[in-house]
Write a protein that holds these residues in place. Structure first.
Motif, short mmCIF file in Angstrom:
data_model
loop_
_atom_site.label_atom_id
_atom_site.label_comp_id
_atom_site.label_asym_id
_atom_site.label_seq_id
_atom_site.Cartn_x
_atom_site.Cartn_y
_atom_site.Cartn_z
N GLY A 186 41.59 18.75 47.21
CA GLY A 186 40.73 17.88 46.44
C GLY A 186 41.12 17.78 44.97
N PHE A 187 41.86 18.75 44.47
CA PHE A 187 42.31 18.72 43.08
C PHE A 187 43.70 18.09 42.93
CE2 PHE A 187 38.65 21.19 42.09
CZ PHE A 187 38.46 21.05 40.73
N GLY A 188 44.27 17.57 44.03
CA GLY A 188 45.51 16.82 43.90
C GLY A 188 46.70 17.38 44.66
N PHE A 189 46.54 18.52 45.32
CA PHE A 189 47.64 19.09 46.10
C PHE A 189 47.55 18.50 47.51
CE2 PHE A 189 46.94 22.12 42.71
CZ PHE A 189 48.22 22.35 42.26
N ARG A 190 48.32 17.44 47.74
CA ARG A 190 48.21 16.70 48.99
C ARG A 190 49.02 17.32 50.12
NH1 ARG A 190 46.28 11.49 48.20
NH2 ARG A 190 46.11 11.53 50.46
N GLY A 191 49.94 18.21 49.79
CA GLY A 191 50.77 18.83 50.82
C GLY A 191 50.48 20.31 50.98
N HIS A 192 51.34 20.99 51.76
CA HIS A 192 51.25 22.42 51.99
C HIS A 192 52.57 23.06 51.63
CE1 HIS A 192 48.32 20.56 54.77
NE2 HIS A 192 47.57 21.61 54.48
N SER A 193 52.51 24.28 51.18
CA SER A 193 53.74 25.03 50.91
C SER A 193 53.68 26.35 51.65
CB SER A 193 53.89 25.30 49.41
OG SER A 193 55.03 26.11 49.19
N HIS A 194 54.71 26.60 52.44
CA HIS A 194 54.78 27.84 53.21
C HIS A 194 55.87 28.76 52.67
CE1 HIS A 194 52.02 25.84 55.90
NE2 HIS A 194 52.88 24.85 56.05
N THR A 195 56.35 28.48 51.46
CA THR A 195 57.45 29.27 50.90
C THR A 195 56.96 30.29 49.89
OG1 THR A 195 57.81 27.61 49.16
CG2 THR A 195 59.08 27.36 51.19
N THR A 196 55.66 30.32 49.62
CA THR A 196 55.14 31.26 48.64
C THR A 196 53.78 31.75 49.12
OG1 THR A 196 54.75 31.60 46.27
CG2 THR A 196 53.93 29.56 47.22
N TYR A 197 53.28 32.82 48.50
CA TYR A 197 52.01 33.42 48.89
C TYR A 197 50.89 32.58 48.31
CZ TYR A 197 48.53 37.06 49.80
OH TYR A 197 47.44 37.76 50.25
N SER A 198 50.44 31.60 49.07
CA SER A 198 49.49 30.60 48.59
C SER A 198 48.43 30.33 49.62
CB SER A 198 50.24 29.30 48.27
OG SER A 198 49.34 28.22 48.09
N ILE A 199 47.23 29.99 49.17
CA ILE A 199 46.16 29.63 50.09
C ILE A 199 46.42 28.26 50.70
CG2 ILE A 199 44.58 28.41 48.50
CD1 ILE A 199 42.39 30.41 49.83
#
Length: 273
Positions: A186-199
């Motif tokens: 909702g804040f603008g991150f339209r994709g996903h990243s699986h390369t770092t420790y991220s929610i």
């Protein structure tokens, strides 16, 4: 007249939600917000020590998934709808939204009804949402932006309870993971990243809050140099500069991160085509 501040809720009677009418519910909500904010938003923030290359790639995958920067420039007017009887869960979502808004430097305040909101938190209590374009997600976001990269409206569909929610039949998804994950969208991150420790990664579904990498990504996206609508390549270079500055300021004894190999590899790949 009451002054609105970035990331602060307006507490006038006209905008107080119905579920905060009782003193007990209000006390629970305030306590939940206070615990979350003191434990996370109030700590001294330091960027993660994950590699600079990984983090720049994460920004590309998550923030530039549509090829340009999308972010909120104006105030967020939020409201809740649907199954709103779970005061603690709603308070958690509201506190997380306000904390993100404060990090981003974006004004956010509650409005009485979703019809007046540009950021709706719609709560359900279902096993999964049956969407034709997805494999029965447990929560999902519908973000909208104009052609200039300004976020205009977001609807988050969230579950208040997911007792049997599993991803890959091995890891249990928490409602908190769903809430914060969708708020990042909702804040603008339209994709996903699986390369770092991220929610933002489906591999970290046990998380209940933003990681340091997520905070760095959010602060980078909402740096004033990262303009809405900025195209992928200049945005990647800008992300490198912003992240390098933030990390070096937090860890002055560490060498300033060099130019990311990730960008060099992307550029080399493009030259081959």
């Amino acid at each position: 007249m009451e002054t609105r501040r970035p990331g602060r809720q307006v507490n006038g009677n006209a905008v107080m939600p119905g579920w905060l009418d009782s003193r007990a519910a209000r006390a629970c909500a305030v306590l939940a917000c206070a615990i979350l904010l003191s434990a996370c938003g109030g700590r001294d923030w330091k960027p993660t020590l994950q590699s600079h290359d990984q983090l720049v790639r994460a920004f590309d995958e998550a923030a530039l998934a549509r090829g340009f920067v999308m972010k909120w420039a104006g105030p967020i007017r939020y409201a809740t709808d649907g199954r709103t009887e779970d005061a603690a869960r709603l308070a958690y979502a509201e506190a997380a939204l306000l904390r993100m808004a404060a990090m981003a430097g974006v004004e956010a305040y509650r409005v009485p009804h979703v019809s007046a909101a540009n950021f709706a938190l719609v709560f359900s209590n279902v096993e999964a949402f049956g969407l034709p374009s997805a494999s029965r997600p447990f929560c999902y976001a519908v973000p909208m932006a104009d052609n200039n990269g300004h976020m205009t409206k977001v609807t988050l569909h969230l579950n208040i309870n997911m007792p049997n929610a599993f991803y890959g039949q091995t890891q249990q998804i928490t409602p908190e993971y769903c809430i914060v994950h969708e708020l990042m969208h909702g804040f603008g991150f339209r994709g996903h990243s699986h390369t770092t420790y991220s929610i933002l990664s489906y591999g970290n579904i046990g998380l209940q809050d933003m990681t340091e990498a997520d905070e760095l990504l959010l602060r980078t996206l909402y740096d004033e140099r990262m303009k809405p609508g900025l195209q992928r390549w200049p945005a990647l270079y800008q992300a490198h500069e912003i992240m390098a500055e933030l990390r070096h300021a937090a860890y002055p004894d560490q060498p300033r991160p060099g130019f990311p190999a990730y960008i060099e590899k992307l550029a080399a790949r493009l030259k081959q085509h």
